[in-house]
Scaffold this motif. Structure first.
Motif, PDB file in Angstrom:
ATOM      1  N   ALA A 197       0.681  -1.411   0.238  1.00 39.50           N
ATOM      2  CA  ALA A 197       0.318  -0.204   0.169  1.00 39.50           C
ATOM      3  C   ALA A 197       0.478   1.050   0.037  1.00 39.50           C
ATOM      4  N   GLU A 198       1.851   1.283   0.790  1.00 37.40           N
ATOM      5  CA  GLU A 198       2.801   2.540   0.804  1.00 37.40           C
ATOM      6  C   GLU A 198       3.493   2.916  -0.187  1.00 37.40           C
ATOM      7  N   TRP A 199       3.879   1.809  -1.185  1.00 40.01           N
ATOM      8  CA  TRP A 199       4.702   2.006  -2.431  1.00 40.01           C
ATOM      9  C   TRP A 199       3.857   1.935  -3.396  1.00 40.01           C
ATOM     10  N   TRP A 200       2.207   1.869  -3.221  1.00 38.48           N
ATOM     11  CA  TRP A 200       0.693   2.015  -4.535  1.00 38.48           C
ATOM     12  C   TRP A 200       1.158   3.421  -4.015  1.00 38.48           C
ATOM     13  N   ARG A 201       0.815   3.677  -3.076  1.00 46.13           N
ATOM     14  CA  ARG A 201       0.203   5.212  -2.644  1.00 46.13           C
ATOM     15  C   ARG A 201       1.474   6.479  -3.360  1.00 46.13           C
ATOM     16  N   ASN A 202       2.440   5.956  -3.601  1.00 37.72           N
ATOM     17  CA  ASN A 202       4.541   6.571  -3.555  1.00 37.72           C
ATOM     18  C   ASN A 202       3.920   5.918  -5.238  1.00 37.72           C
ATOM     19  N   THR A 203       2.785   5.786  -6.187  1.00 36.07           N
ATOM     20  CA  THR A 203       3.495   5.774  -7.527  1.00 36.07           C
ATOM     21  C   THR A 203       3.447   6.961  -8.351  1.00 36.07           C
ATOM     22  N   THR A 204       4.794   6.587  -9.296  1.00 37.58           N
ATOM     23  CA  THR A 204       4.354   7.932 -10.653  1.00 37.58           C
ATOM     24  C   THR A 204       4.140   6.815 -11.704  1.00 37.58           C
ATOM     25  N   HIS A 205       3.710   7.359 -12.614  1.00 41.77           N
ATOM     26  CA  HIS A 205       3.203   6.687 -13.939  1.00 41.77           C
ATOM     27  C   HIS A 205       3.738   7.638 -15.032  1.00 41.77           C
ATOM     28  N   VAL A 206       4.622   7.863 -15.269  1.00 39.61           N
ATOM     29  CA  VAL A 206       5.096   7.922 -17.177  1.00 39.61           C
ATOM     30  C   VAL A 206       5.195   7.337 -17.955  1.00 39.61           C
ATOM     31  N   ILE A 207       4.233   8.271 -18.660  1.00 39.70           N
ATOM     32  CA  ILE A 207       3.634   7.976 -20.160  1.00 39.70           C
ATOM     33  C   ILE A 207       4.090   8.628 -21.469  1.00 39.70           C
ATOM     34  N   GLY A 208       3.628   8.453 -22.296  1.00 40.73           N
ATOM     35  CA  GLY A 208       3.896   9.109 -23.275  1.00 40.73           C
ATOM     36  C   GLY A 208       2.502   9.408 -23.347  1.00 40.73           C
ATOM     37  N   LYS A 209       2.014  10.521 -24.629  1.00 40.68           N
ATOM     38  CA  LYS A 209       0.999  11.482 -24.716  1.00 40.68           C
ATOM     39  C   LYS A 209       0.221  10.576 -25.334  1.00 40.68           C
ATOM     40  N   ASP A 210       0.226   9.994 -26.116  1.00 40.69           N
ATOM     41  CA  ASP A 210      -1.002   9.033 -27.317  1.00 40.69           C
ATOM     42  C   ASP A 210      -1.526   8.213 -25.771  1.00 40.69           C
ATOM     43  N   ILE A 211      -1.171   7.736 -24.969  1.00 35.78           N
ATOM     44  CA  ILE A 211      -1.470   7.005 -23.955  1.00 35.78           C
ATOM     45  C   ILE A 211      -2.836   7.333 -22.562  1.00 35.78           C
ATOM     46  N   ILE A 212      -2.587   9.229 -22.756  1.00 34.25           N
ATOM     47  CA  ILE A 212      -2.875   9.582 -22.026  1.00 34.25           C
ATOM     48  C   ILE A 212      -4.089   9.360 -21.444  1.00 34.25           C
ATOM     49  N   LYS A 213      -5.261   9.135 -21.924  1.00 35.97           N
ATOM     50  CA  LYS A 213      -6.867   9.202 -22.171  1.00 35.97           C
ATOM     51  C   LYS A 213      -6.811   7.629 -20.980  1.00 35.97           C
TER      52      LYS A 213
END
Length: 562
Positions: free
Chosen positions: A287-303
């Motif tokens: 739970a602690e890992w998950w609450r501190n998760t950052t996703h880095v993504i390309g703009k084509d999959i933003i939705k």
């Protein structure tokens, strides 16, 4: 059962989990894959450098109709053989680029498949999945349906239809499958994104998502399964093998699979497979890992990441990740990369010729999140040349036989700043130049922390260049080879303090080159941490640095023949 609600977000600044998108292995990896991975790698390494706990997960998205069709075209006996083969290419690129991930997850992994089923069951149990008939325009390339408003005839083929979002072909389909009640989450999503302005970064992307959510017509429900008669390569819908789970519902779940799974998150438990931060034994709950998760993504999959994924989590009663960072794409000499144009950049080829550190530096220095970035091989070559001529040459000059770095370090590392500067009272310009360099070095660790934490890699590297330029100007203007005694040693010491501190700080950015730069001035291995990034914190380096015949940290390389 708890639905989406106010989770206690005890975010711990020393814990981070960063993710790339999981990549679709229907073709060999490209420059965009390396860029996403590099942004995550630098963030991950920096967190570890600060003595934090960090996980970095990447991987491959291996189910879906596109994979099924590509494996058939390539003549493989099964999609599994196809993805097993291409998966190796993504790992190979990571190794070549010195990408140090914690886990490489595949959506064919057993623990992930189990978590997809768990996510489906929770959404179903909470009343957000129903069965119905779907009619609409489907894109095999994008693995999604598009509304009529986003479909038009192709400009080159009157019998072909494309969607206006990606330009890929769409075909009209009617089928029975399962739907997710996305429409139920419109107001909740708007409220959450508005109340948490850093949830989507940069701000322009956050505003883009809010505009889409607030468009007239609302947020339509989405199909989250495909008939097994059409899609054979996927995870069975729980309780209904006649349907396969929609590839995005499957793929997005990888992020929670990577930190121990849904059950461990809900129980706030340490995952069964211990996830330990590098260099220590601090255990952190899923739970602690998950609450501190950052996703880095390309703009084509933003939705998919900023609308679908938060809604799935809300429906399952799971907390949302900390942040979603959206980056733009890479062009080749100002033009979109295309196989037909023959301008696709092969990252492995570039790394093989120019080296992983030059490639990493170039991508970070010549990119920003908001705008598309432009790859130019001559600029990559120039980047390597600048690293040689500006940074490498600074070290080589100060380690010349005319100077004695060991003596300078032994004399001045323990001396207070005022006493050191007073030795230069006879040359006011020199005194001011050294003082300015020290002042910049006093601030650079904090500045770098801010830049890297905000994914402002260009600003971070420009700050590094400014300090290198100050050091080279100091050498050039003061001409230490014409001086003797304390003044000569102060100049050499100041410039090598700059190189030492910058090399330590740049270890997450250029790991191999930073190590060679530190080796060249004989910085002990146990003195390359954040504790040694202030002037005067190391009094042991420089021993033997002025001996003749020492190898240079980086050599020149010609522009690749094309």
């Amino acid at each position: 059962m708890r639905l989406w609600g106010p989770w206690h977000r005890r975010l711990h600044s020393q814990v981070s989990h960063i993710t790339t998108p999981i990549f679709y292995p229907n073709a060999r990896p490209h420059l965009g894959h390396l860029y996403s991975s590099l942004l995550c790698d630098v963030f991950h390494r920096w967190q570890l450098f600060k003595k934090g706990s960090s996980l970095f997960t990447t991987g491959t998205d291996e189910h879906g109709l596109k994979i099924q069709a590509a494996s058939e075209r390539a003549g493989y006996a099964s999609p599994r053989e196809f993805v097993d083969n291409l998966c190796r290419d993504f790992v190979k690129l990571d190794r070549a680029g010195d990408i140090r991930f914690t886990r490489f997850i595949r959506t064919t992994d057993a623990d992930h498949v189990e978590n997809v089923r768990k996510l489906w069951k929770l959404c179903d149990l909470n009343g957000f999945i129903y069965r119905g008939e779907h009619k609409g325009w489907y894109s095999v390339s994008d693995e999604t349906f598009y509304p009529e408003s986003k479909v038009q005839r192709s400009g080159t083929d009157a019998d072909k239809f494309i969607n206006t979002e990606t330009g890929n072909e769409v075909v009209y389909h009617t089928e029975t499958n399962y739907f997710f009640k996305l429409s139920a989450f419109r107001e909740r999503l708007v409220a959450y994104i508005t109340e948490n302005p850093r949830f989507i970064d940069p701000s322009a992307k956050r505003l883009q998502v809010l505009r889409e959510l607030q468009e007239e017509g609302g947020l339509p429900d989405i199909s989250i399964s495909r008939p097994s008669s059409r899609l054979k390569w996927g995870i069975d819908v729980p309780g209904d093998p006649s349907q396969k789970v929609y590839v995005w519902f499957d793929a997005l779940c990888n992020y929670v699979s990577s930190v121990g799974g849904i059950d461990a998150i809900l129980q706030d438990a340490i995952p069964e497979v211990a996830l330990r931060h590098e260099g220590g034994n601090l255990e952190v709950s899923s739970a602690e890992w998950w609450r501190n998760t950052t996703h880095v993504i390309g703009k084509d999959i933003i939705k998919f990441h900023t609308i679908y994924w938060p809604a799935f989590l809300m429906a399952a009663g799971l907390p949302l990740p900390k942040q979603i960072v959206v980056h733009s794409h890479w062009l080749s000499n100002g033009v979109k990369m295309s196989k037909s144009l023959g301008n696709v950049v092969d990252p492995l080829l570039m790394i093989d010729h120019y080296g992983r550190d030059a490639m990493r530096w170039f991508l970070l220095e010549n990119s920003q999140l908001e705008d598309d970035n432009n790859f130019q091989e001559d600029k990559l070559h120039s980047t390597r040349e600048l690293l040689v001529s500006k940074w490498g040459n600074l070290v080589n000059r100060c380690c010349g036989a005319k100077f004695n770095l060991q003596r300078a370090v032994a004399t001045f590392a323990s001396m207070d700043r005022e006493t050191l500067l007073n030795l230069l009272d006879g040359d006011q310009m020199l005194k001011e130049a050294v003082q300015k360099l020290f002042t910049e070095l006093d601030m650079i660790s904090e500045k770098m922390d801010g830049y890297i934490s905000r994914f402002e890699s260009r600003a971070a590297l420009r700050n590094v260049w400014s300090v290198i330029d100050l050091s080279n100007t100091l050498i050039q203007d003061s001409k230490p080879w014409t001086k003797e005694g304390p003044q000569q040693d102060v100049i050499i010491y100041a410039c090598m303090e700059a190189s030492r501190i910058l090399s330590i700080l740049c270890q997450p950015i250029i790991p191999s080159l930073a190590a060679r730069l530190l080796d060249r001035i004989d910085v002990p291995l146990d003195r390359r941490s954040v504790a040694f990034t202030k002037v005067g914190t190391d009094d042991l380096y420089g021993r033997g640095s002025n001996e003749r015949g020492r190898p240079v940290p980086l050599q020149r390389k010609p522009l690749r023949e094309q």
